[in-house]
Motif scaffolding. Structure first.
Motif, PDB file in Angstrom:
ATOM      1  N   ILE A  25      11.880  58.755  54.785  1.00  0.00           N
ATOM      2  CA  ILE A  25      11.334  59.156  55.957  1.00  0.00           C
ATOM      3  C   ILE A  25      11.801  58.634  57.157  1.00  0.00           C
ATOM      4  O   ILE A  25      11.958  59.194  58.154  1.00  0.00           O
ATOM      5  N   GLY A  26      12.091  57.228  57.138  1.00  0.00           N
ATOM      6  CA  GLY A  26      12.833  56.639  58.260  1.00  0.00           C
ATOM      7  C   GLY A  26      14.100  57.242  58.696  1.00  0.00           C
ATOM      8  O   GLY A  26      14.399  57.561  59.914  1.00  0.00           O
ATOM      9  N   ILE A  27      14.770  57.790  57.790  1.00  0.00           N
ATOM     10  CA  ILE A  27      16.118  58.334  58.068  1.00  0.00           C
ATOM     11  C   ILE A  27      15.819  59.899  58.600  1.00  0.00           C
ATOM     12  O   ILE A  27      16.732  60.391  59.647  1.00  0.00           O
ATOM     13  N   SER A  28      14.907  60.537  58.172  1.00  0.00           N
ATOM     14  CA  SER A  28      14.200  61.857  58.722  1.00  0.00           C
ATOM     15  C   SER A  28      13.844  61.674  60.173  1.00  0.00           C
ATOM     16  O   SER A  28      14.247  62.511  61.000  1.00  0.00           O
ATOM     17  N   ILE A  29      13.148  60.483  60.256  1.00  0.00           N
ATOM     18  CA  ILE A  29      12.914  60.324  61.753  1.00  0.00           C
ATOM     19  C   ILE A  29      13.822  60.021  62.671  1.00  0.00           C
ATOM     20  O   ILE A  29      13.937  60.467  63.973  1.00  0.00           O
ATOM     21  N   VAL A  43      18.090  50.187  58.941  1.00  0.00           N
ATOM     22  CA  VAL A  43      17.122  49.405  58.351  1.00  0.00           C
ATOM     23  C   VAL A  43      16.522  50.735  57.286  1.00  0.00           C
ATOM     24  O   VAL A  43      16.272  50.361  55.975  1.00  0.00           O
ATOM     25  N   SER A  44      16.424  51.884  57.662  1.00  0.00           N
ATOM     26  CA  SER A  44      15.874  53.081  56.649  1.00  0.00           C
ATOM     27  C   SER A  44      17.285  53.460  55.509  1.00  0.00           C
ATOM     28  O   SER A  44      16.219  53.514  54.586  1.00  0.00           O
ATOM     29  N   PHE A  47      19.615  53.975  66.352  1.00  0.00           N
ATOM     30  CA  PHE A  47      20.585  53.452  64.999  1.00  0.00           C
ATOM     31  C   PHE A  47      20.262  52.064  64.468  1.00  0.00           C
ATOM     32  O   PHE A  47      20.311  52.079  63.193  1.00  0.00           O
ATOM     33  N   LEU A  48      19.459  51.211  64.797  1.00  0.00           N
ATOM     34  CA  LEU A  48      18.988  49.986  64.330  1.00  0.00           C
ATOM     35  C   LEU A  48      17.980  50.397  63.293  1.00  0.00           C
ATOM     36  O   LEU A  48      17.926  50.066  62.128  1.00  0.00           O
ATOM     37  N   GLY A  75      20.282  52.525  75.399  1.00  0.00           N
ATOM     38  CA  GLY A  75      19.227  51.629  74.888  1.00  0.00           C
ATOM     39  C   GLY A  75      18.568  52.251  73.823  1.00  0.00           C
ATOM     40  O   GLY A  75      18.313  51.754  72.925  1.00  0.00           O
ATOM     41  N   ILE A  76      18.078  53.679  74.088  1.00  0.00           N
ATOM     42  CA  ILE A  76      17.142  54.342  72.921  1.00  0.00           C
ATOM     43  C   ILE A  76      18.152  54.583  71.785  1.00  0.00           C
ATOM     44  O   ILE A  76      17.671  54.339  70.582  1.00  0.00           O
TER      45      ILE A  76
END
Length: 375
Positions: free
Chosen positions: A82-86, A121-122, A116-117, A110-111
Motif C-alpha cells: 500500500i505504501g509503495i502504491s501511495i 519505509v514502505s 522518498f522517505l 521538500g515534498i
C-alpha cells in the motif's frame, strides 16, 4: 658337551625365535583401545537413536501453531505494498501538478524528499514481510522433514532441504529465539537439532557418558604409552649390555672365522635397538628376543671361547665349535628377519605416499601416459 647337546640347543634357539614372533599382549591392548574408542562413538549414536525411537511422537506440541511471521509477514507485505502504491500515485500526481501549477515549485523538492522517505519505509516493510513469509515456509519445510522425529542431524537436514549447513544453523537458531520451536536446541558441536527438552537432556547425559569413556580410554592409553617408553628404555639398556658382551668375546676371537659372524650379529642388534629407540612402541616386538634369544647367544659364544681356548682341539671340540657357528648363523638370519619386520610400517607409508603422488599427477595431467598421448 657332545654333539647331541648342541643339536638340542639349536632346536631351543629355533623355538625361541618362533615364540618371539607371537602376538604381543600390550600391542593388542593398544589396538583394542583404539577399537573401543571408535566403538564408543558408534555406541553413542546407537543410544541416541534409541532415545529418538523412544521419544518418537506427535511433535506438534513442540511447535508454535502460529509461527512468528505468519500474520506479521502478511501485514508487512500489505502495508508495504500500500505504501509503495501511495508513493507511486503521489509522485504521479505531484508531477502533473508541477507542470500546471508553477507556484508549488518552491516546496516541491521538500515534498519529493518526504515521499522518498515514505517509499523507503514502505519498501522495507515489503521486504521484511517477504523475508518473514519465506522463513515461515522454511519452518514448515523443516517440520515436514522431521517426520515426527524428536531430533535430526544438521547434515541430514541440509541434504533434504538443499540448504547449506551454516545457513541452517543460523536459521534454526533464529527460529528458536523467536519461539517458533518451543523447546528447540542445537547441540554444542552443531551437529544435531533437537526438538524438546527431554531428548536434549538424554543427549547431554549420553554425551557425559561418552566423554567419561573417552577420558578413561585416554588415561589408559597414556599409561600404555608410558609403559612402552619405559619398556623401550629397559630393552635398549639390556640389549646394549648384551652387545658389549658379544664385542668382548669377538675381540678375543678376532682371528677366528666366527668373528665376522659376531660382527654381523652386533651390527644387526644395534640397528634393531636404534629402531626401538626411535619407535618405543616397537619394544614389545623385540622383547622376547632380548629376554630369551640373546642370553642363549651369549651362552653359546662364551662356550665357543672356552672351547677355543683348549690347547688340544679334538674332534668333539671341533664338532661343537662347528655347531655353535651354525647356530650363530641361524641367529643372524633370525635377527635380519626381525629388523626387516620393524621396517614394515615405513615401507607401507612409502607405498601410500607414492600412490598418492601418482594419483595427484594423474589428476593434474602430469602422468607418464599423459606425456605419451601428447607425443
Amino acid at each position: 658337551m657332545n654333539k647331541n647337546d648342541f643339536s638340542d640347543l639349536e632346536n631351543q634357539i629355533v623355538s625361541k625365535v618362533s615364540d618371539a614372533f607371537k602376538a604381543i599382549d600390550v600391542a593388542n591392548l593398544k589396538k583394542d583401545i583404539n577399537y573401543k574408542a571408535e566403538g564408543t562413538i558408534n555406541q553413542f549414536k546407537v543410544n541416541f537413536n534409541e532415545c529418538n525411537k523412544k521419544n518418537k511422537q506427535n511433535i506438534s506440541m513442540y511447535i508454535k501453531k502460529r509461527p512468528s511471521g505468519s500474520i506479521s509477514g502478511i501485514v508487512c507485505i500489505v502495508f508495504g505494498t500500500i505504501g509503495i502504491s501511495i508513493y507511486g500515485l503521489s509522485v504521479l500526481t505531484f508531477s502533473v501538478m508541477k507542470v500546471f501549477l508553477s507556484s508549488i515549485f518552491v516546496v516541491g523538492n521538500g515534498i519529493f524528499i518526504i515521499l522518498f522517505l515514505f517509499f523507503l519505509v514502505s519498501l522495507g516493510l515489503l521486504l521484511k514481510g517477504i523475508s518473514l513469509r519465506k522463513r515461515v515456509k522454511r519452518f514448515n519445510k523443516y517440520v515436514r522433514f522431521m517426520e515426527n522425529n524428536t531430533y535430526i542431524s544438521i547434515e541430514e537436514l541440509s541434504k533434504l532441504t538443499k540448504e547449506k549447513e551454516r545457513f541452517l544453523l543460523k536459521d534454526l537458531g533464529k527460529m528458536i529465539d523467536v519461539g517458533m520451536f518451543l523447546q528447540g536446541h542445537i547441540d554444542d558441536e552443531k551437529t544435531y537439532f533437537i526438538l524438546n527438552d527431554e531428548v536434549y537432556n538424554d543427549y547431554l547425559n549420553l554425551k557425559k557418558q561418552q566423554i567419561a569413556k573417552e577420558n578413561n580410554d585416554k588415561k589408559l592409553k597414556e599409561k600404555i604409552d608410558n609403559f612402552e617408553k619405559e619398556d623401550a628404555k629397559s630393552t635398549i639398556k639390556i640389549g646394549r649390555d648384551y652387545i658389549e658382551q658379544i664385542k668382548t668375546v669377538r675381540n678375543h676371537l678376532h682371528k677366528e672365522d666366527i668373528s665376522m659372524e659376531l660382527d654381523k650379529l652386533g651390527n644387526i642388534s644395534e640397528q634393531i635397538l636404534n629402531q626401538v629407540e626411535k619407535n618405543p612402541e616397537k619394544a614389545q616386538e623385540v622383547n622376547k628376543f632380548i629376554d630369551h634369544y640373546l642370553p642363549i647367544t651369549i651362552k653359546l659364544i662364551n662356550s665357543y671361547e672356552e672351547l677355543n681356548n683348549q690347547v688340544i682341539q679334538g674332534d668333539n671340540i671341533k664338532n661343537a665349535k662347528i655347531e655353535i657357528e651354525k647356530s650363530i648363523d641361524l641367529i643372524n638370519k633370525a635377527f635380519e628377519n626381525l629388523l626387516d619386520d620393524l621396517f614394515e610400517d615405513v615401507v607401507l607409508d612409502i607405498s601410500t605416499d607414492i600412490s598418492v603422488l601418482k594419483t595427484l599427477f594423474k589428476q593434474e595431467g602430469l602422468g607418464e601416459e599423459d606425456f605419451k598421448n601428447k607425443k
